[in-house]
Enzyme design. Structure first.
Site, PDB file in Angstrom:
ATOM      1  N   GLU A   1      27.699  37.069  53.197  1.00  0.00           N
ATOM      2  CA  GLU A   1      27.020  35.906  52.612  1.00  0.00           C
ATOM      3  C   GLU A   1      27.716  34.590  52.890  1.00  0.00           C
ATOM      4  OE1 GLU A   1      25.618  36.267  48.523  1.00  0.00           O
ATOM      5  OE2 GLU A   1      25.896  34.115  48.275  1.00  0.00           O
TER       6      GLU A   1
ATOM      7  N   GLU B   1      29.827  39.629  44.247  1.00  0.00           N
ATOM      8  CA  GLU B   1      30.797  38.653  43.731  1.00  0.00           C
ATOM      9  C   GLU B   1      31.387  39.076  42.378  1.00  0.00           C
ATOM     10  OE1 GLU B   1      28.977  34.765  44.022  1.00  0.00           O
ATOM     11  OE2 GLU B   1      29.219  34.784  46.205  1.00  0.00           O
TER      12      GLU B   1
END
Length: 488
Positions: free
Chosen positions: A333, A237
C-alpha cells in the site's frame, strides 16, 4: 538462490508476442526482428504517456562498452520471482465500477486495467475483508447487535461482497486469468474485540479461534465464487488504530500467537492453500515481522512480510529479507492524493520507491492503494479525505481519468508477466539512471528505467555480447522489451 531456465521460443513467435504486448499504443513501430528492442515512453510533461517509440537495434558490443555508466544485464543471475503489480479493489472502487458506469464504460475501463494488450495488465489486487476507510458503509461478514456474539459464526455471510465486489473480481479474472488476490482485514467483527465495535480496540483472547475460522470461511466462500485468494494478511496496519474507520491494534507477539495456535492450524485442518503474510504496515518497523519470524512455531506457517510506504525507507525491506531470505516480501500500500498533483513528481516517486525501489529490495508484489475513486476522493467513511485512485471515475458521467499511477505502474505491469524473475542489471544510480530488469517466462527481458536527472541522458544497455543505446528525456520513464533470442 533459485535458478531460472527460460523456454526459448522461435524468433517469429517471440516477435508476435511482443507485438501483441504493445497494446495498440501509437507512436512507434513494433519489432519484426529478434534483433530489435521495443521501447515505451512516458514523459513528465505528459506529451507521451506509455507511448510506443521506434524500436532500437541491438548491435555487437565492444570491450569498451563495459565502462562505467553502462547497464549490464545478466539474465543468468536471478533474484525473486514476481507475482505482479496492481492496487486494492476497495469497497469504494468496486461500488463505483459497478454502479456509476454503463456497460460500455465499465468494459472499457476493465480492459484498460487488466488486459495486457488493451491496457496495463494489472496482475495482483488486494481486497479489504470487510470495510476499510474506503467503503460505502461499515460492515463485517458477521455483524451482531451490541452485546451479542456469534463464536460459531452462524450469522456469517458474504452477501455484501456478492453484490458488486465479487462480480467485479470475476470480471477482472475473466480478462486476466493470471490475476492473483490478497485479502486483508481492517477489523474482525466487533463482537470479537475489546470495543465491541469494528472501530478501535484489540482482539479478545477468546476470539482467536473464531477469528481464524472467520478467515477460513471468507476464503472458502470467495473460492466457491471462483475467486481464490493467493494470500491473506491478518490485520491491516496493526500499529495504527484509527478513530473514525475500522482498525485494530495487534502487537507482534499477539500476531505470532494467533498464527501458530489458531490461523495456521485452522488453515491446515481445512486444507486452505492461501499464504499467510504478516505485518502489512510501514517500512519503519522491521522489528515487528522479525519478532514473528523469530518464533519457529509461527515461522513455519508464514509465507512472508507485507510493507506500506507511509513511513520509513524502502531499504528496510532488505533487513527482513537478509534475516529470512527464504521468506517472501510484498509491498501492499501507498496512495497518491491531492497533496501532490505534479505528474512528473508523482511518476518519479513511484518509480524510485515502488517499481524500482521495492523490487530491488525483494518485493514480489507491488501495489498502490485504491484502484478507483471518484472526483471527490471517495466514497469514504473516514480517514483520508484527499486520497486519489489509480483512476478517477466521475459519479455523474462515468468518465474516467487515468492518473499518474496508471502510467508508472503500467510501465511494469504491462510487460512484466506473472512468474517473471528479477535479474541482475548492475547498479541503479540514485539521481541518475535508475533501473530494474526482469526475465519473463517466455525468455523476453524487460528493463524499466527512470531518468531521475534534470537533463537528458544517454542510456546504454549491454546484454550478452550485444548493446543498445537510447537518449532518455529528463524525468522520463521508459520500458525496454528484448525478445527471448540468442544474444551472443
Amino acid at each position: 538462490m533459485r535458478r531460472f531456465s527460460a523456454v526459448m521460443l522461435p524468433v517469429l513467435l517471440v516477435a508476435m508476442l511482443a507485438t501483441a504486448c504493445s497494446g495498440g499504443n501509437s507512436g512507434g513501430t513494433s519489432s519484426s526482428s529478434g534483433k530489435q528492442v521495443q521501447v515505451w515512453l512516458t514523459t513528465p510533461d505528459r506529451s507521451k504517456l506509455l507511448q510506443q517509440e521506434e524500436s532500437l537495434k541491438l548491435t555487437k558490443a565492444k570491450d569498451s562498452d563495459s565502462e562505467e555508466g553502462v547497464v549490464t544485464i545478466d539474465d543468468q543471475k536471478v533474484y525473486q520471482q514476481m507475482d505482479g503489480f496492481g492496487a486494492s479493489l476497495t469497497d469504494s472502487s468496486a461500488w463505483l465500477i459497478a454502479n456509476k458506469m454503463n456497460d460500455a464504460q465499465r468494459g472499457d475501463l476493465m480492459g484498460k486495467l487488466f488486459d495486457h494488450e488493451q491496457g496495463i495488465g494489472i496482475s495482483y489486487l488486494r481486497v479489504p475483508l470487510g470495510a476499510s476507510d474506503f467503503a460505502v458503509e461499515n460492515y463485517s461478514f458477521d455483524d451482531m447487535p451490541a452485546g451479542e456474539s456469534d463464536p460459531e459464526l452462524k450469522n456469517f455471510s458474504l452477501g455484501h461482497d456478492k453484490e458488486y465486489i465479487i462480480p467485479t473480481l470475476q470480471q477482472a479474472l475473466k480478462i486476466n486469468p493470471d490475476l492473483k488476490l490478497m485479502g486483508s482485514p481492517w477489523s474482525p467483527p466487533g463482537w470479537m474485540k475489546t470495543t465491541d465495535s469494528v472501530i478501535g480496540g484489540s482482539l479478545k483472547q477468546e476470539a482467536y479461534e473464531p477469528f481464524a475460522n472467520y478467515l477460513v470461511k471468507i476464503i472458502q466462500g470467495y473460492e466457491a465464487e471462483g475467486v481464490p485468494f493467493d494470500a491473506i494478511t491478518l490485520q491491516n496496519e496493526p500499529h495504527y488504530t484509527p478513530e473514525d474507520y475500522p482498525g485494530m491494534r495487534m502487537e507482534p507477539l499477539e500476531q505470532a500467537e494467533l498464527i501458530k495456535n489458531d490461523v495456521g492450524p485452522a488453515f491446515e485442518k481445512n486444507n486452505i492453500k492461501s499464504k499467510i503474510v504478516i505485518w502489512d504496515h510501514n517500512w519503519d518497523e522491521p522489528y515487528y515481522p522479525l519478532t514473528i519470524l523469530n518464533d519457529p512455531d509461527a515461522l513455519k506457517y508464514v509465507d512472508g512480510t507485507a510493507f506500506h510506504g507511509y513511513a520509513g525507507e524502502v531499504g528496510n525491506q532488505a533487513q527482513v529479507h537478509d534475516a529470512y531470505p527464504d521468506k517472501n516480501l510484498y509491498f501492499t500500500e501507498s496512495s497518491g492524493g491531492a497533496w501532490s498533483t505534479d505528474f512528473g513528481g508523482n511518476l518519479k516517486w513511484d518509480m524510485e520507491n515502488l517499481i524500482i525501489g521495492a523490487t530491488r529490495n525483494w518485493a514480489k508484489v507491488v501495489l498502490k492503494w485504491n484502484l478507483a475513486l471518484d472526483e471527490n476522493y471517495g466514497p469514504t467513511i473516514g480517514g483520508c479525505k484527499d486520497c486519489m485512485g489509480v483512476v478517477t471515475i466521475n459519479q455523474g458521467t462515468g468518465d474516467v481519468t487515468l492518473n499518474s499511477e496508471y502510467y508508472s505502474f503500467g510501465h511494469a505491469s504491462k510487460f512484466v508477466k506473472s512468474g517473471a524473475y528479477r535479474i541482475e542489471s548492475g547498479e541503479s544510480v540514485s539521481g541518475g539512471i535508475e533501473q530494474v530488469a526482469f526475465k519473463n517466462p517466455d525468455g523476453s527481458i524487460v528493463l524499466v528505467a527512470l531518468n531521475a536527472a534534470g537533463e537528458d541522458q544517454e542510456l546504454k544497455v549491454k546484454i550478452g555480447g550485444q548493446l543498445f543505446a537510447y537518449t532518455m528525456p529528463a524525468g522520463a520513464v521508459a520500458t525496454f522489451v528484448l525478445p527471448g533470442t540468442d544474444r551472443k
